[in-house]
Design an enzyme around this catalytic site. Structure first.
Site, mmCIF file in Angstrom:
data_model
loop_
_atom_site.group_PDB
_atom_site.id
_atom_site.type_symbol
_atom_site.label_atom_id
_atom_site.label_comp_id
_atom_site.label_asym_id
_atom_site.label_seq_id
_atom_site.Cartn_x
_atom_site.Cartn_y
_atom_site.Cartn_z
ATOM 1 N N LYS A 188 -12.268 -4.408 -3.708
ATOM 2 C CA LYS A 188 -12.993 -3.246 -4.229
ATOM 3 C C LYS A 188 -12.029 -2.265 -4.912
ATOM 4 O O LYS A 188 -12.317 -1.728 -5.974
ATOM 5 C CB LYS A 188 -13.726 -2.568 -3.062
ATOM 6 N N LYS A 223 -6.164 -10.794 -5.799
ATOM 7 C CA LYS A 223 -7.217 -11.009 -4.793
ATOM 8 C C LYS A 223 -8.427 -10.153 -5.144
ATOM 9 O O LYS A 223 -8.258 -9.020 -5.604
ATOM 10 C CB LYS A 223 -6.617 -10.570 -3.449
ATOM 11 N N LYS A 279 0.819 -1.216 0.000
ATOM 12 C CA LYS A 279 0.000 0.000 0.000
ATOM 13 C C LYS A 279 0.851 1.263 0.000
ATOM 14 O O LYS A 279 0.462 2.278 -0.572
ATOM 15 C CB LYS A 279 -0.959 -0.004 1.202
HETATM 16 P P1 TYM Z 1 -10.758 -6.096 4.905
HETATM 17 O O1 TYM Z 1 -11.810 -5.084 5.172
HETATM 18 O O2 TYM Z 1 -9.816 -5.860 3.772
HETATM 19 O O3 TYM Z 1 -11.417 -7.518 4.663
HETATM 20 C C1 TYM Z 1 -12.313 -8.092 5.605
HETATM 21 C C2 TYM Z 1 -12.077 -9.587 5.694
HETATM 22 O O4 TYM Z 1 -12.297 -10.201 4.421
HETATM 23 C C3 TYM Z 1 -11.181 -10.969 4.034
HETATM 24 N N1 TYM Z 1 -11.043 -10.841 2.567
HETATM 25 C C4 TYM Z 1 -10.876 -11.869 1.734
HETATM 26 N N2 TYM Z 1 -10.810 -13.189 1.957
HETATM 27 C C5 TYM Z 1 -10.634 -14.001 0.879
HETATM 28 N N3 TYM Z 1 -10.535 -13.538 -0.393
HETATM 29 C C6 TYM Z 1 -10.610 -12.209 -0.671
HETATM 30 N N4 TYM Z 1 -10.535 -11.773 -1.912
HETATM 31 C C7 TYM Z 1 -10.794 -11.307 0.433
HETATM 32 N N5 TYM Z 1 -10.925 -9.954 0.536
HETATM 33 C C8 TYM Z 1 -11.068 -9.693 1.845
HETATM 34 C C9 TYM Z 1 -9.996 -10.340 4.767
HETATM 35 O O5 TYM Z 1 -8.937 -11.258 4.916
HETATM 36 C C10 TYM Z 1 -10.632 -9.943 6.081
HETATM 37 O O6 TYM Z 1 -10.646 -11.037 6.975
HETATM 38 N N6 TYM Z 1 -7.266 -5.192 8.356
HETATM 39 C C11 TYM Z 1 -8.538 -5.828 8.128
HETATM 40 C C12 TYM Z 1 -9.651 -5.353 9.029
HETATM 41 C C13 TYM Z 1 -9.388 -5.449 10.503
HETATM 42 C C14 TYM Z 1 -9.380 -6.630 11.277
HETATM 43 C C15 TYM Z 1 -9.141 -6.214 12.616
HETATM 44 C C16 TYM Z 1 -9.544 -7.968 10.967
HETATM 45 C C17 TYM Z 1 -9.168 -4.404 11.344
HETATM 46 N N7 TYM Z 1 -9.026 -4.860 12.618
HETATM 47 C C18 TYM Z 1 -9.043 -7.133 13.656
HETATM 48 C C19 TYM Z 1 -9.444 -8.889 11.994
HETATM 49 C C20 TYM Z 1 -9.205 -8.479 13.316
HETATM 50 C C21 TYM Z 1 -8.974 -5.554 6.695
HETATM 51 O O7 TYM Z 1 -8.571 -4.616 6.084
HETATM 52 O O8 TYM Z 1 -9.928 -6.394 6.234
#
Ligand code: TYM
Length: 330
Positions: free
Chosen positions: A194, A191, A111
């Site tokens: 969005k 992956k 990023k």
């Molecule tokens: P985020 O918002 O990018 O995604 C939310 C969750 O969805 C999973 N995910 C996917 N899994 C499989 N294939 C994909 N293409 C895909 N896109 C998204 C992500 O692995 C995630 O589990 N940093 C985190 C948010 C966060 C968080 C936390 C998660 C903040 N605090 C504490 C767990 C615990 C994030 O950006 O997820």
């Protein structure tokens, strides 16, 4: 009951990737676990976003999660910025986290390449994520594959804080990865995300789902309809495995290998099955959108329940660290 914490950014929509990779697992786990599900708005501001649309996106994510099956009576569903202790604990964790650990994070490296002047918030992103989970002393963190490194780091942060201030205060949370750990986007390359514009949104109408899936990349060997394909090389086939019945998945594989179907036929069946899978969720989302007051109340109740646990943890943290508690008026 084991405790679960997970989070999702309000950076757009629930799509097939974050639904299959994370949210679907949360819905299943909420029955046997004490679940905290958090819409992490503070994380979302570390990348360019639109302040004017932010509030609505946060509400839309809450709608999407409840429509997907998160039950606010079973789970504590809340918005991160509604519980101030998240940022307080993140600050405290900054004081036990070596910068080198943060610079090694793959997501930071990826990023930061897109930021002209790299923001401290992007570097410290996983510290806030550690605070999210450890504030609730969660045992398990159900996530997709891309978040494993962040969970490893939060275990490290827990160890460092415990070693300095109070042995065994924070448990070391474990990542919990489901079967759909990395859903590829419709470009078939990266992956599904969005920000890459390669998604199918859960709440899209059937014709929008078809418009997106129609454009999906397939096995490049299938140049014409008569060329046989290798289903294992095709992301459309991979998606069939999540949305079509086992007999249909077998049929898709046979018809691809034997060139009995063109890719458009295969995509048509997938689009119909995706639309059908999410049909009850679309209906539920419409009902939720019609009652914004109830949605607001649900989030306020979630935040109040989260605060009870967070406040207890913070009281222990401050005490072990020697903060002046007596006159604080918490
Ligand atoms: P985020 O918002 O990018 O995604 C939310 C969750 O969805 C999973 N995910 C996917 N899994 C499989 N294939 C994909 N293409 C895909 N896109 C998204 C992500 O692995 C995630 O589990 N940093 C985190 C948010 C966060 C968080 C936390 C998660 C903040 N605090 C504490 C767990 C615990 C994030 O950006 O997820």
């Amino acid at each position: 009951m084991p405790r679960i914490f997970s989070g999702i950014q309000p950076s757009g929509e629930l799509h097939i990737g974050n639904y299959l990779g994370a949210v679907k697992n949360w819905v299943e786990l909420q029955h046997q676990h004490q679940c905290f599900i958090c819409i992490v708005d503070h994380h979302a501001i570390t990348q360019p976003y639109e302040p004017d649309a932010f509030e609505q996106r946060t509400l839309d994510m809450a709608v999407g999660l409840i429509a997907a099956g998160i039950d606010p009576d079973k789970c504590v569903l809340f918005v991160q910025s509604h519980v101030a202790a998240h940022t307080e604990l993140a600050w405290i964790f900054n004081a036990v986290t070596p910068i080198g650990y943060l610079e090694r994070m793959t997501q930071f490296k990826d990023k930061s390449q897109h930021q002209e002047s790299v923001l401290a918030g992007l570097l410290n992103y996983p510290v806030l994520q550690a605070a999210d989970v450890l504030l609730y002393k969660a045992d398990l963190v159900p996530i997709g594959e891309d978040q494993i490194q962040h969970v490893e780091l939060m275990r490290e942060i827990a160890r460092k804080w415990n070693a300095k201030y109070c042995r065994d205060f924070f448990p070391e949370p474990q990542a919990k990865i489901g079967t759909a750990k990395r859903i590829r986007g419709l470009d078939g390359q990266a992956k599904m995300s969005k920000s890459l514009g390669n998604t199918v949104a859960m709440l899209d109408e059937p014709d929008e789902i078809w418009e997106h899936i129609r454009m999906a990349q397939t096995d490049p060997a299938r140049v014409t309809r008569k060329d046989p394909g290798t289903p294992e090389k095709c992301n459309v086939y991979a998606l069939h495995q999540h949305f079509s019945a086992p007999s249909m998945v077998d049929e898709v594989a046979d018809k691809c290998r034997g060139a009995a179907w063109g890719c458009v036929d295969c995509k048509r069946v997938l689009a119909d099955n995706v639309a059908q899978t999410f049909s009850p969720m679309r209906e539920r989302a419409k009902q939720l959108q019609d009652d914004p007051k109830a949605l607001g109340d649900t989030l306020a109740t979630g935040a109040a329940r989260a605060r009870e646990v967070a406040d207890e943890t913070m009281a222990g943290v401050r005490e072990h660290m020697g903060y002046l508690i007596q006159h604080a008026g918490y």
